[in-house]
Write a protein that holds these residues in place. Sequence first.
Motif, PDB file in Angstrom:
ATOM      1  N   UNK A  72       0.831  -1.210   0.000  1.00  0.00           N
ATOM      2  CA  UNK A  72       0.000   0.000   0.000  1.00  0.00           C
ATOM      3  C   UNK A  72       0.864   1.258   0.000  1.00  0.00           C
ATOM      4  N   UNK A  73       1.792   1.331   0.952  1.00  0.00           N
ATOM      5  CA  UNK A  73       2.635   2.529   1.020  1.00  0.00           C
ATOM      6  C   UNK A  73       3.451   2.693  -0.259  1.00  0.00           C
ATOM      7  N   UNK A  74       4.034   1.586  -0.728  1.00  0.00           N
ATOM      8  CA  UNK A  74       4.913   1.678  -1.902  1.00  0.00           C
ATOM      9  C   UNK A  74       4.136   2.146  -3.138  1.00  0.00           C
ATOM     10  N   UNK A  75       2.897   1.668  -3.276  1.00  0.00           N
ATOM     11  CA  UNK A  75       2.094   2.079  -4.432  1.00  0.00           C
ATOM     12  C   UNK A  75       1.849   3.589  -4.412  1.00  0.00           C
ATOM     13  N   UNK A  76       1.463   4.094  -3.245  1.00  0.00           N
ATOM     14  CA  UNK A  76       1.224   5.539  -3.169  1.00  0.00           C
ATOM     15  C   UNK A  76       2.523   6.319  -3.392  1.00  0.00           C
ATOM     16  N   UNK A  77       3.631   5.796  -2.859  1.00  0.00           N
ATOM     17  CA  UNK A  77       4.922   6.467  -3.078  1.00  0.00           C
ATOM     18  C   UNK A  77       5.300   6.478  -4.561  1.00  0.00           C
ATOM     19  N   UNK A  78       4.979   5.378  -5.261  1.00  0.00           N
ATOM     20  CA  UNK A  78       5.228   5.332  -6.714  1.00  0.00           C
ATOM     21  C   UNK A  78       4.503   6.466  -7.425  1.00  0.00           C
ATOM     22  N   UNK A  79       3.228   6.648  -7.056  1.00  0.00           N
ATOM     23  CA  UNK A  79       2.447   7.707  -7.703  1.00  0.00           C
ATOM     24  C   UNK A  79       2.963   9.095  -7.316  1.00  0.00           C
ATOM     25  N   UNK A  80       3.370   9.240  -6.055  1.00  0.00           N
ATOM     26  CA  UNK A  80       3.908  10.537  -5.625  1.00  0.00           C
ATOM     27  C   UNK A  80       5.172  10.868  -6.426  1.00  0.00           C
ATOM     28  N   UNK A  81       6.041   9.854  -6.591  1.00  0.00           N
ATOM     29  CA  UNK A  81       7.272  10.073  -7.351  1.00  0.00           C
ATOM     30  C   UNK A  81       6.946  10.434  -8.799  1.00  0.00           C
TER      31      UNK A  81
END
Lengths: 240, 240
Positions: free
Chosen positions: B186-195
């Motif tokens: 979950x966190x990594x997916x949102x971080x991917x989109x933020x990046x």
Amino acid sequence: MPQEASPHIVRSYEGELRRLREMIARMGGLAERQVADSAQALIRRDTDLAAEVVRRDAELDQMEREVEQFCVRLLALRQPMAADLRLIIAAMKISSDLERIGDYARNGAKRAIVVAQQSLISSLNGFERMSELVQENLRSAIDALVEEDAEKADEVWRSDEPIDGIYNGIFRELLTFMMEDPRNITAATHLLFIAKNMERIGDHATNIAERVHFVVRGEQVTADRPKGDDSASAVAGAPR
Amino acid sequence: MPQEASPHIVRSYEGELRRLREMIARMGGLAERQVADSAQALIRRDTDLAAEVVRRDAELDQMEREVEQFCVRLLALRQPMAADLRLIIAAMKISSDLERIGDYARNGAKRAIVVAQQSLISSLNGFERMSELVQENLRSAIDALVEEDAEKADEVWRSDEPIDGIYNGIFRELLTFMMEDPRNITAATHLLFIAKNMERIGDHATNIAERVHFVVRGEQVTADRPKGDDSASAVAGAPR
């Protein structure tokens, strides 16, 4: 001696505005095709088609430049007022939206090439449906401009919500697939971005519809845009 | 009797063009702040700040409308030519870029709220560095417009590549974290989109720089844009 009003000039100016509408319609047609082919490349795992979408994107960039140059020429030579000025401003903004739509389709096509090399992790029905709805909205928004039909534009504006709904469903499903098996992660990640790209293409179609409403009616859409995308707050495993 | 050229009118028109530059500078300043606060909200896990970024986005939307209305008025009343016309067209396009940058910052802030509720999965140094570079480019691009400095604009244009480099590194790292432990997904997916959002903000800063070059020099940037983002083709576990 004052020159009498020249019907030639008048006709030619009208012809130029008609040509501007045609340029946008042609650009809209190509953007729609890029969206369709990008989705088909994904669904049929057709990497040749994907590569073609990537290649063809330069045409949209070129068309955007042509629209802008044509508009600048019209502004400088014709000094348009009121409705004509609105049309020209809208054409420039719409061409930016179409160019951006092309970027998303190209990015989706690049990712479709990677996904085609991975094993199939889920049905792509949601993607097909989403792509159809987005294409439909894009086509209607451009038709509304050509036909000067504000009601058609407003319909597009209202029908972005189902697209967001499908997107949210896809987003949650893909997170689940990633949880279940780490081997799904590469494909699922690219599919997440493809879905997000489609959702953004839908947003740009809505932008275009708002512009068309403004061109035809001379006033902005005042209601708040219906917005169903809550994926920015999504947590895997949370109640749906 | 022919009226003599009115210095009042001339001064006022120049004043209007100056005001247009100021409007863009103010809008650029707010967009930069939104990018900075969105990144800080993520890094400091500050959900209040994130909520403020989300709230403040409406100001950018409003500013875009004001820029457009002001430009339409200038076009209708002043019938600008050459360099002035270029500036006005550029201002409209730049305000769209800035509005879009605001959308990405807002989306990032929404995701930062979700990430703050998950356990920390990786150092956020890459995000901090990326956000700093993006802000720097955005600030320089807007300064270049205000100072009519084409060389400064060209520098921005050349410095998008390191941003893409950091983005590619973050993308691969996050895929690896997801592989290692599904609880990171979950966190990594949102971080991917933020990046990805930050990378796109960088692209918009580059767009703005291209526009400024055109305003100042009267011709398009001709070289191909340096492009380092290959994440659309990334596969987890592939050689870096």
